[in-house]
Design a protein around this motif. Structure first.
Motif, PDB file in Angstrom:
ATOM      1  N   CYS A  53      27.249  42.930  49.015  1.00 46.05           N
ATOM      2  CA  CYS A  53      26.598  41.671  49.391  1.00 46.05           C
ATOM      3  C   CYS A  53      26.074  41.835  50.820  1.00 46.05           C
ATOM      4  O   CYS A  53      26.742  42.426  51.666  1.00 46.05           O
ATOM      5  N   VAL A  55      25.644  39.523  53.054  1.00 44.08           N
ATOM      6  CA  VAL A  55      26.274  38.655  54.043  1.00 44.08           C
ATOM      7  C   VAL A  55      27.262  39.514  54.826  1.00 44.08           C
ATOM      8  O   VAL A  55      28.087  40.213  54.224  1.00 44.08           O
ATOM      9  N   CYS A  58      31.134  40.351  53.915  1.00 45.34           N
ATOM     10  CA  CYS A  58      31.483  39.887  52.563  1.00 45.34           C
ATOM     11  C   CYS A  58      31.896  41.120  51.750  1.00 45.34           C
ATOM     12  O   CYS A  58      31.176  42.112  51.718  1.00 45.34           O
ATOM     13  N   HIS A  72      27.270  33.710  47.207  1.00 43.09           N
ATOM     14  CA  HIS A  72      26.295  33.602  48.296  1.00 43.09           C
ATOM     15  C   HIS A  72      24.878  33.433  47.757  1.00 43.09           C
ATOM     16  O   HIS A  72      24.059  32.751  48.389  1.00 43.09           O
TER      17      HIS A  72
HETATM   18 ZN   LIG Z   1      28.841  37.609  49.377  1.00 43.90          ZN
END
Ligand SMILES: [Zn+2]
Ligand SMILES: [Zn+2]
Length: 150
Positions: A53, A55, A58, A72
């Protein structure tokens, strides 16, 4: 005339030469070392085949869209609809703990089969049996897959 007779004939030396060329190329400096060996283990942030991911911090793998995990990605869709930029979203999003194990997990009931549900750590067959059990016994604990006795 048989089909093999139509193919160009290769002697053992030609095959050996091709194998040597392939081996030299694989062991060369421009070949990605991640792609060598029998079992490929691609790191989450591989420059060509990333699967983490986007982010920051994450631990979940990316989903099909947006290069983010499913949680997300859903949050990003709402944020984007509200006018937020992707950079703003990525700065403010809370990182999540791993939902699924990055390594292969085996069924805890029949360890010769891979786990289908990583949350329950059971194979497809045992996951379906568990879901069927929950339909018949709605009070069973769904969180950990084990019926608790108190
Ligand atoms: Zn994520
Ligand atoms: Zn099983």
């Amino acid at each position: 005339m048989t089909v093999p007779s139509l193919l160009p004939r290769q002697d053992a030396r030609t095959q050996r030469d091709r194998l040597e060329v392939l081996t030299v190329l694989i062991n060369g400096p421009e070949f990605d070392p991640v792609l060598r060996g029998g079992v490929l283990k691609i790191p989450p942030s591989h420059p060509v085949y990333p699967w983490n991911c986007t982010v920051p911090d994450c631990a979940r793998s990316r989903w099909r869209r947006y290069a983010m995990c499913s949680v997300h990605a859903d949050q990003w869709q709402e944020a984007e609809a509200g006018g937020m930029t992707r950079t703003q979203f990525l700065r403010g999003a809370e990182p999540l703990a791993a939902w699924e194990a990055p390594e292969e997990m085996m069924c805890r009931i029949c360890p010769q089969r891979p786990a289908f549900s990583l949350r329950l750590a059971v194979c497809f067959r045992h996951r379906n049996r568990w879901l069927s059990h929950l339909k018949r016994h709605p009070g069973a604990d769904e969180d950990d897959g084990c019926r608790r006795t108190t």
